[in-house]
Design a protein around this motif. Structure first.
Motif, PDB file in Angstrom:
ATOM      1  N   GLY A  18      -2.197  -3.736  -6.608  1.00 30.27           N
ATOM      2  CA  GLY A  18      -1.663  -4.603  -7.645  1.00 30.27           C
ATOM      3  C   GLY A  18      -0.273  -5.108  -7.322  1.00 30.27           C
ATOM      4  N   ASP A  19       0.305  -4.574  -6.239  1.00 34.63           N
ATOM      5  CA  ASP A  19       1.649  -4.969  -5.819  1.00 34.63           C
ATOM      6  C   ASP A  19       1.546  -5.729  -4.502  1.00 34.63           C
ATOM      7  N   PHE A  20       1.959  -6.985  -4.502  1.00 34.15           N
ATOM      8  CA  PHE A  20       1.821  -7.835  -3.317  1.00 34.15           C
ATOM      9  C   PHE A  20       2.510  -7.236  -2.089  1.00 34.15           C
ATOM     10  N   THR A  21       3.737  -6.773  -2.257  1.00 36.90           N
ATOM     11  CA  THR A  21       4.505  -6.236  -1.129  1.00 36.90           C
ATOM     12  C   THR A  21       3.858  -4.989  -0.555  1.00 36.90           C
ATOM     13  N   GLU A  22       3.367  -4.114  -1.430  1.00 34.08           N
ATOM     14  CA  GLU A  22       2.720  -2.886  -0.965  1.00 34.08           C
ATOM     15  C   GLU A  22       1.397  -3.196  -0.286  1.00 34.08           C
ATOM     16  N   ASN A  23       0.625  -4.117  -0.833  1.00 32.65           N
ATOM     17  CA  ASN A  23      -0.621  -4.524  -0.167  1.00 32.65           C
ATOM     18  C   ASN A  23      -0.343  -5.042   1.231  1.00 32.65           C
ATOM     19  N   LEU A  24       0.686  -5.867   1.350  1.00 31.25           N
ATOM     20  CA  LEU A  24       1.038  -6.450   2.640  1.00 31.25           C
ATOM     21  C   LEU A  24       1.436  -5.362   3.634  1.00 31.25           C
ATOM     22  N   LEU A  27      -1.746  -3.610   4.836  1.00 32.56           N
ATOM     23  CA  LEU A  27      -2.509  -4.440   5.764  1.00 32.56           C
ATOM     24  C   LEU A  27      -1.853  -4.473   7.140  1.00 32.56           C
ATOM     25  N   GLU A  28      -0.548  -4.596   7.154  1.00 34.14           N
ATOM     26  CA  GLU A  28       0.171  -4.658   8.437  1.00 34.14           C
ATOM     27  C   GLU A  28       0.152  -3.328   9.163  1.00 34.14           C
ATOM     28  N   GLN A  29       0.300  -2.248   8.410  1.00 30.81           N
ATOM     29  CA  GLN A  29       0.385  -0.922   9.031  1.00 30.81           C
ATOM     30  C   GLN A  29      -0.958  -0.401   9.502  1.00 30.81           C
ATOM     31  N   TYR A  30      -1.995  -0.554   8.674  1.00 34.19           N
ATOM     32  CA  TYR A  30      -3.284   0.069   8.970  1.00 34.19           C
ATOM     33  C   TYR A  30      -4.351  -0.899   9.480  1.00 34.19           C
ATOM     34  N   ILE A  56      -1.146 -15.232   3.160  1.00 36.96           N
ATOM     35  CA  ILE A  56      -0.226 -14.286   3.810  1.00 36.96           C
ATOM     36  C   ILE A  56      -0.964 -12.999   4.187  1.00 36.96           C
ATOM     37  N   TYR A  57      -1.850 -12.545   3.306  1.00 33.64           N
ATOM     38  CA  TYR A  57      -2.665 -11.363   3.630  1.00 33.64           C
ATOM     39  C   TYR A  57      -3.491 -11.614   4.891  1.00 33.64           C
ATOM     40  N   GLY A  63      -9.057 -11.956  10.303  1.00 31.83           N
ATOM     41  CA  GLY A  63     -10.433 -11.533  10.050  1.00 31.83           C
ATOM     42  C   GLY A  63     -10.602 -10.748   8.763  1.00 31.83           C
ATOM     43  N   LEU A  64      -9.549 -10.717   7.940  1.00 29.65           N
ATOM     44  CA  LEU A  64      -9.563  -9.914   6.714  1.00 29.65           C
ATOM     45  C   LEU A  64     -10.689 -10.324   5.771  1.00 29.65           C
TER      46      LEU A  64
END
Length: 315
Positions: A18-24, A27-30, A56-57, A63-64
């Motif tokens: 639910g948090d854009f920054t945390e989702n990003l 996605l970047e880390q894992y 951005i995601y 390929g997300l």
């Protein structure tokens, strides 16, 4: 992360925080295969803002799979973004005829694609004729002879439009209770339960790219949640010859979290994609892979299936 953890992480379709920054960050880390969006990801935002965030995601994870539950009726996440639009249930649409059902389904698919969403966890392929059943309001509310063709037509339409669909909830919900809140059992006979397979057979024949496996226990097939059962995945993949992606129902649900690490049990059983899996359990999966508890061929097969899905429906 190790190369093994990276591979295993690509078998996760995580729930949005639910948090854009945390989702990003996740996605970047894992680099998980996908992200499931909820109403909280859309509410209060403009269409333009949603498109920008989803773009951005996708940049963060090429390929997300951007997934959503947009069945219509009770389960309509788009209503948070478009509160003035109507999204009737599958049954309401079908009651107005097959052509109307498909025309409205096409409108929704094109809306999703325009936003940048490439996987819809629909259609509901469960059979239910009992209004008192938990799943009834989300089904087509017809028998197998009508449900199967409607499901197949929906899936073919989505394929033509380049949006992935998902037949759910395998092997058929029956009249079981709500697995979001607690474990649930289907105690019907094998003959009764096998009738529920007919819409899924129609979905497979139509080329459905993903099938969601339920958390309910279908006693005539195996004990425990279907999503964690080797017998259920053998039924799907070997008996029904399904070569697409078998995805678990959300592993954050109560019926799945009865197990300490449902992610490991699901992968061992035959799941290809872990919906709502906990990324913090990656070390457990890596250790199981290294020890041989989690067979390498099982993971290799899952990786191929998921990558094929991503390649086929990449936006």
């Amino acid at each position: 992360m190790s190369s093994l953890s990276q591979k295993l992480a690509s078998l996760f379709l995580i729930d949005s925080t639910g948090d854009f920054t945390e989702n990003l960050r996740l996605l970047e880390q894992y680099q998980p295969a996908g992200l499931l969006l909820f109403a909280k990801d859309l509410a209060g935002l403009s269409e333009k803002a949603v498109k920008e965030r989803l773009a951005i995601y996708r940049q963060a994870r090429p390929g997300l799979l951007l997934a959503i539950d947009q069945e219509g009726g009770l389960v309509s996440r788009l209503s948070a973004l478009y509160p003035n639009r109507s999204y009737p249930s599958q049954a309401e649409l079908l009651k107005k005829g097959a052509d109307f059902f498909l025309a409205e389904s096409q409108k929704t698919a094109l809306e999703l694609k325009d936003l940048g969403i490439n996987l819809n966890f629909a259609p509901v392929a469960d059979l239910s004729l009992d209004p008192a059943s938990f799943i009834y309001s989300r089904t087509l509310q017809t028998g197998a002879e009508e449900t199967g063709p409607a499901i197949a037509a929906f899936i073919k339409l989505y394929r033509q439009l380049g949006v992935a669909s998902c037949a759910k909830h395998f092997p058929g919900y029956g009249d079981a209770g709500d697995t979001h809140q607690a474990p649930a059992k289907d105690l019907r006979s094998l003959k009764e339960a096998q009738l529920d397979l007919l819409p899924f057979k129609a979905a497979i024949a139509a080329g459905v790219p993903t099938i969601m496996v339920a958390h309910l226990e279908v006693a005539c097939y195996s004990p425990g949640p279907a999503s964690l059962s080797p017998e259920i995945y053998r039924l799907l993949k070997e008996d029904l010859h399904y070569f697409g992606v078998a995805i678990t129902d959300d592993l954050a649900m109560a019926a799945a979290r009865e197990s300490s690490c449902p992610e490991l049990l699901a992968l061992k059983a035959g799941a290809d994609l872990l919906l709502g899996g906990k990324l913090e359990n990656l070390p457990i999966l890596e250790a199981a892979l290294e020890s041989g508890e989690l067979p390498k061929e099982r993971i290799k097969d899952a990786l191929v299936r998921v990558q094929t899905l991503q390649d086929d429906y990449s936006l």
